[in-house]
Write an enzyme that holds these catalytic residues in place. Structure first.
Site, PDB file in Angstrom:
ATOM      1  N   GLY A  64       0.854  -1.193   0.000  1.00 45.17           N
ATOM      2  CA  GLY A  64       0.000   0.000   0.000  1.00 45.17           C
ATOM      3  C   GLY A  64       0.884   1.236   0.000  1.00 45.17           C
ATOM      4  O   GLY A  64       2.092   1.153   0.264  1.00 45.17           O
ATOM      5  N   GLY A 113      -0.188  -4.775   0.860  1.00 44.49           N
ATOM      6  CA  GLY A 113      -1.377  -4.485   0.059  1.00 44.49           C
ATOM      7  C   GLY A 113      -1.455  -5.328  -1.208  1.00 44.49           C
ATOM      8  O   GLY A 113      -2.550  -5.628  -1.696  1.00 44.49           O
ATOM      9  N   GLU A 136       4.832  -6.499   7.507  1.00 45.97           N
ATOM     10  CA  GLU A 136       4.296  -5.350   8.260  1.00 45.97           C
ATOM     11  C   GLU A 136       4.925  -5.132   9.620  1.00 45.97           C
ATOM     12  O   GLU A 136       5.021  -4.003  10.093  1.00 45.97           O
ATOM     13  CB  GLU A 136       2.774  -5.484   8.427  1.00 45.97           C
ATOM     14  CG  GLU A 136       1.956  -5.191   7.183  1.00 45.97           C
ATOM     15  CD  GLU A 136       1.940  -6.348   6.210  1.00 45.97           C
ATOM     16  OE1 GLU A 136       2.568  -7.390   6.494  1.00 45.97           O
ATOM     17  OE2 GLU A 136       1.304  -6.211   5.148  1.00 45.97           O
ATOM     18  N   ASP A 144      -1.891  -7.369   7.533  1.00 47.00           N
ATOM     19  CA  ASP A 144      -3.307  -7.002   7.407  1.00 47.00           C
ATOM     20  C   ASP A 144      -3.779  -7.388   6.012  1.00 47.00           C
ATOM     21  O   ASP A 144      -3.307  -8.391   5.474  1.00 47.00           O
ATOM     22  CB  ASP A 144      -3.497  -5.511   7.735  1.00 47.00           C
ATOM     23  CG  ASP A 144      -2.783  -4.595   6.749  1.00 47.00           C
ATOM     24  OD1 ASP A 144      -1.848  -5.042   6.065  1.00 47.00           O
ATOM     25  OD2 ASP A 144      -3.166  -3.406   6.657  1.00 47.00           O
TER      26      ASP A 144
END
Ligand code: NAD
Length: 637
Positions: A64, A113, A136, A144
């Protein structure tokens, strides 16, 4: 140039990430565009398959756009990140549940992401250069975008290892860990994609798949399990420190680089999620508890600063690896209350017909979750949060989903006759009643002819399950209908099994309940025999519940008062599951058995016995386990 290309080619919906200079990093705008395309293609008969790929050799998608989140967070704006994550996670769930074949071609780096985009689809294709990771913890977040859903299902304790270290996986390892399905050499991709575009035949990917290169994780699984099965982060770290292998050394170094709070929370999240109730929505909801608090209460800003902004790779973490207090983990993973990640589709309207013992609490749970629910029952019942309608047809008008929870097939057919003409095309008729297979199929045919989607989804779990939102749904009907109803199943229940086409849900239900009726009778008659042989009920329970005679009837719903877990027997056989409902279900199974010429002598005997019990004896209004006092009173004559 735009960062994404979305188009239709032949019968394929094509999404290509076109930002190779930024390793195809996923921006908020790209997320929204992908979601819009998927929504549009859902009901577009011209799109049979979705194909997602990315330009450039280096990365499918490196993650992301974290830098933007960092700058807004540093400036004191936590709202932007929260909204980005909410919308991104909703997209991740949509990809996982997409009812059409969805092919992701993943080359080079696929991280964070990128995993959320590429690793939840129905066909995940990797090649020689693929490197998948959830790194992460290195920037103070937790895995996530649904990553914990995959990690919690990885073999052994691999999920903990991959989540805590952020270890990169090549194609073989990614397939072993559950992040990918098929290996197709990169040189074959252009022709393969062209052929899929031309023919619309997505199964070409399966036919072009080859054996992947060696899986690097297989060889270290013993060590992974030895260390990562430990109870806490500190214990994992200590276990690694006590070992002098190359694996232990390398893994210790990886853990030392990452945020201790993130690792402790990742460990806890994976362990809470692992188990039969795991769904991608539950995983995303758990992840959001952390990410929505990340700006203010975690190492996130410091992690991004050290890794991506100042690039000094020298973060000052809030905790030490061997001392992350359990309260700090709990604070990050505690439920969010009203701020919880919700999958409630804005503006989705639900009609609920039949607000009795089961329907009432089910409708209330949907209303509590934030859906607009209109209800109708001939008994004029009122349910908190549910807007009453004057008729079934009035409730159904304009609804996206119409749910029925009615006593039997005859009433269902009558109600379907009223609501189907009132429903808008594309809406879903979701019947949760227990009815005969023929009625379920007849209603499905009628719904299809009217341009509606439909499902038969009987439940197990009783009034307790309806109230607590823990029902199990056995579902028959098309994939698009199932995908649309899935978020509702997760609110009303804890499990929904898609059993097949129309009628399959009812078929599963009556087969299950035929077993239940037969085993309950067998359990009750065995208790009555044991009584007469002078065996204590405790001894009988202790032996059978752990021997080959065990069953749900004995172990979870013991018909003997005062023995085993609490059950209706302890409440003077007040239902629970009433004998007349069991009689109804046994009748349905025999009706179905007759229709397909199946030999079911035990089911027939159970039906005869429950009929006698309900119609001629004192079984009506009692729990179906009250067969035990019935047998107690009788001899062989
Ligand atoms: P219920 O009798 O309490 O509820 C049925 C409701 O439907 C009643 O409120 C009734 O007034 C209403 N109704 C009847 N005809 C109607 C019509 N034409 N229009 C609108 N409403 C109408 O029964 P329940 O226990 O809620 O069971 C509902 C279904 O769930 C049944 O098919 C049952 O077999 C199944 N089921 C029940 C249980 C259980 O433990 N109760 C467990 C699993 C499945």
């Amino acid at each position: 140039m735009s960062d994404i290309s979305i188009r239709k080619v032949g019968r394929i919906g094509r999404i290509t990430l076109t930002r190779p200079q930024a390793l195809n990093a996923l921006s908020y705008d790209m997320c929204l565009q992908i979601e819009q395309a998927l929504d549009g293609w859902l009901h577009d008969d011209g799109v049979e398959t979705v194909l997602l790929d990315a330009e450039g050799d280096r990365a499918f998608c490196s993650g992301g756009d974290v830098a933007k989140l960092f700058h807004t967070g540093r400036a004191g704006d936590t709202g932007y990140a929260e909204q980005f994550w909410r919308d991104e996670y909703r997209l991740n769930a949509k990809i996982a549940d997409y009812p059409k074949p969805f092919l992701s071609f993943i080359q080079g780096f696929c991280m964070g992401g990128g995993v959320g985009l590429g690793c939840h689809s129905s066909h995940r294709i990797v090649c020689e250069s693929t490197q998948i990771a959830m790194p992460e913890c290195g920037i103070g977040l937790i895995p996530d975008v649904g990553g914990t859903h995959v990690l919690a299902q990885a073999p052994g304790h691999l999920g903990e290892y991959l989540g805590l270290t952020g270890k990169r996986m090549g194609p073989g390892a990614a397939m072993f860990a559950g992040f990918a399905d098929l290996f197709v050499p990169h040189a074959l991709w252009p022709k393969l994609i062209e052929a899929i575009e031309k023919t619309g035949d997505f199964s070409l990917v399966v036919r072009n798949a080859k054996t992947p290169p060696a899986n690097s994780l297989g060889a270290v699984m013993d060590e992974v399990n030895q260390h990562f099965s430990k109870g806490s982060l500190a214990e994992i770290f200590a276990s690694l420190a006590a070992s002098d292998t190359h694996f232990a050394d390398e893994t210790t170094k990886a853990l030392t680089r990452n945020s201790p709070l993130s690792m402790a929370c990742t460990l806890e999240a994976i362990r809470r999620l692992r188990g039969p109730d795991l769904t991608i929505r539950r995983a995303l909801e758990m992840e959001f508890r952390f990410t929505s608090r990340a700006m203010a209460h975690s190492d996130f800003l410091e992690g991004v600063r050290a890794t991506l902004i100042d690039k000094d790779r020298n973060p000052t973490w809030m905790h030490r690896i061997n001392n992350v207090p359990a309260e700090d983990v709990e604070k990050m993973l505690a439920p969010l209350g009203e701020r919880k990640l919700s999958f409630v589709e804005d503006g989705l309207k639900i009609a609920f017909i039949g607000l009795g013992n089961m329907g009432g609490p089910m409708a209330a749970n949907l209303a509590n979750a934030g859906y607009a629910v209109t209800g109708f029952d001939t008994q004029n019942v009122s349910i908190d949060g549910v807007t009453p309608a004057a008729s079934a047809a009035e409730a159904a008008k304009g609804a996206d989903v119409v749910i029925t929870m009615l006593p039997n097939g005859q009433i269902l057919r009558a109600v379907a006759g009223e609501v189907i003409p009132a429903m808008q095309k594309g809406a879903v008729l979701l019947d949760c009643s227990t009815v005969d297979v023929d009625s379920a199929r007849a209603v499905a045919d009628q719904a299809k002819a009217a341009g509606l989607l439909s499902l038969d989804a009987p439940v197990s779990g009783g009034v307790g399950g309806a109230t607590g939102g823990t029902l199990t749904f056995m579902v028959g009907g098309s994939k698009p209908a199932f995908a649309k109803a899935r978020p509702l199943f997760e609110i009303m229940g804890q499990k929904a099994v898609h059993c097949g086409e129309a009628g399959a849900g009812q078929s599963a239900k009556i087969c299950n309940n035929m077993i239940l009726g037969v085993t309950m009778i067998a359990t009750c008659e065995a208790f009555a025999l044991a009584d007469k042989l002078g065996l204590s009920r405790e001894a009988m329970f202790d032996v059978v519940s752990t021997s080959s005679g065990y069953s749900w009837s004995m172990n979870a719903y013991c018909p003997a008062p005062g023995v085993g877990p609490e059950s209706p027997a302890d409440r003077d056989y007040k239902p629970g599951f009433a004998s007349e409902l069991m009689l109804k279900d046994l009748g349905l199974s025999q009706m179905a058995a007759e229709a397909v010429d199946a030999d079911t002598p035990m089911g027939q005997a159970a039906l005869d016995l429950y009929r006698r019990f309900v119609e001629d004896e004192d079984g009506k209004g009692k729990d179906f386990s009250a067969m035990l006092p019935r047998f107690e009173k009788r001899g062989r004559g």
